[in-house]
Design a protein around this motif. Structure first.
Motif, PDB file in Angstrom:
ATOM      1  N   ASP A  30       0.946  -0.971   0.437  1.00  0.00           N
ATOM      2  CA  ASP A  30       0.081  -0.014  -0.196  1.00  0.00           C
ATOM      3  C   ASP A  30       1.015   0.954   0.074  1.00  0.00           C
ATOM      4  N   SER A  61       0.738   5.726   0.962  1.00  0.00           N
ATOM      5  CA  SER A  61      -0.292   6.364   1.181  1.00  0.00           C
ATOM      6  C   SER A  61       0.192   8.287   0.621  1.00  0.00           C
ATOM      7  N   GLN A  77       4.542   7.419   2.197  1.00  0.00           N
ATOM      8  CA  GLN A  77       5.150   6.965   2.648  1.00  0.00           C
ATOM      9  C   GLN A  77       4.177   5.417   2.127  1.00  0.00           C
ATOM     10  N   GLY A 124       4.966   1.062   2.131  1.00  0.00           N
ATOM     11  CA  GLY A 124       5.210  -0.333   3.383  1.00  0.00           C
ATOM     12  C   GLY A 124       4.435  -1.231   2.174  1.00  0.00           C
ATOM     13  N   TYR A 125       5.202  -2.532   2.858  1.00  0.00           N
ATOM     14  CA  TYR A 125       4.938  -4.380   2.385  1.00  0.00           C
ATOM     15  C   TYR A 125       4.960  -4.798   3.443  1.00  0.00           C
ATOM     16  N   CYS A 139       8.927  -7.256   6.801  1.00  0.00           N
ATOM     17  CA  CYS A 139       7.478  -6.039   6.495  1.00  0.00           C
ATOM     18  C   CYS A 139       8.283  -4.995   6.503  1.00  0.00           C
ATOM     19  N   LYS A 140       8.187  -3.630   5.871  1.00  0.00           N
ATOM     20  CA  LYS A 140       8.673  -2.592   5.457  1.00  0.00           C
ATOM     21  C   LYS A 140       7.292  -1.372   5.882  1.00  0.00           C
ATOM     22  N   SER A 141       8.015  -0.675   5.833  1.00  0.00           N
ATOM     23  CA  SER A 141       7.523   0.646   5.846  1.00  0.00           C
ATOM     24  C   SER A 141       8.102   2.005   6.180  1.00  0.00           C
ATOM     25  N   TYR A 142       8.100   2.354   4.865  1.00  0.00           N
ATOM     26  CA  TYR A 142       9.654   3.711   4.327  1.00  0.00           C
ATOM     27  C   TYR A 142       8.921   4.740   3.362  1.00  0.00           C
ATOM     28  N   LYS A 143       9.775   5.933   3.788  1.00  0.00           N
ATOM     29  CA  LYS A 143       9.533   7.093   2.951  1.00  0.00           C
ATOM     30  C   LYS A 143       9.845   7.139   1.475  1.00  0.00           C
ATOM     31  N   ALA A 184       5.324   0.689  -4.842  1.00  0.00           N
ATOM     32  CA  ALA A 184       4.949   0.199  -3.246  1.00  0.00           C
ATOM     33  C   ALA A 184       5.057  -1.188  -4.104  1.00  0.00           C
TER      34      ALA A 184
END
Length: 135
Positions: A14, A16, A26, A28-29, A46-50, A65
């Motif tokens: 996803d 944002s 932002q 993430g996956y 699991c990764k969330s990043y700018k 993403a």
């Protein structure tokens, strides 16, 4: 434990759009190793990043993403196939972006759209269910 004959790599991604103060998105996956015969999964990454670049649309952010997750999932599937010769390990990627799903599920020859390259080899056997991209 997972049944090695029904292994599959599953991913959810996803984005944002324009979520950060500097107008970057932002992303993430999550990448999972699952057993197609049961509900068992093992989280791999699991990764969330700018986002490293400013995107001009939500579609572009979702595409970035997707691309990052695809690299991870395809590499995992390839390495597992090397360790388990003769076992087919499909990659299933899920999104909440209907426009991206529509773009990916069109059945055409090689194309390049919105920085995402999809070849006929990866497009074969695309499912007809919403929001799932099968590679």
């Amino acid at each position: 434990s997972l049944d090695k004959e029904s292994l599959e790599v599953i991913g959810f991604f996803d984005a944002s759009f324009d979520a950060n103060a500097d107008m970057s998105s932002q992303l993430g996956y999550i990448c999972l190793l699952g057993d197609g015969k049961s509900d068992k999964v093992i989280p791999i990454l699991c990764k969330s990043y700018k986002a490293r670049r400013v995107t001009r649309s939500a579609m572009k952010a979702e595409t970035i993403a997707f691309s990052d997750l695809f690299d991870c999932a395809f590499t995992l599937s390839t390495e597992l196939r090397k360790m388990l010769p003769g076992v087919r390990i499909p990659v299933k990627l899920f999104t909440d972006s209907k426009p991206l799903f529509d773009l990916m599920s069109k059945r055409t020859k090689n194309r390049r759209k919105d920085s995402c390259w999809i070849s006929p080899r990866l497009e074969r056997d695309l499912p007809r269910m919403p929001y799932q991209i099968l590679a």
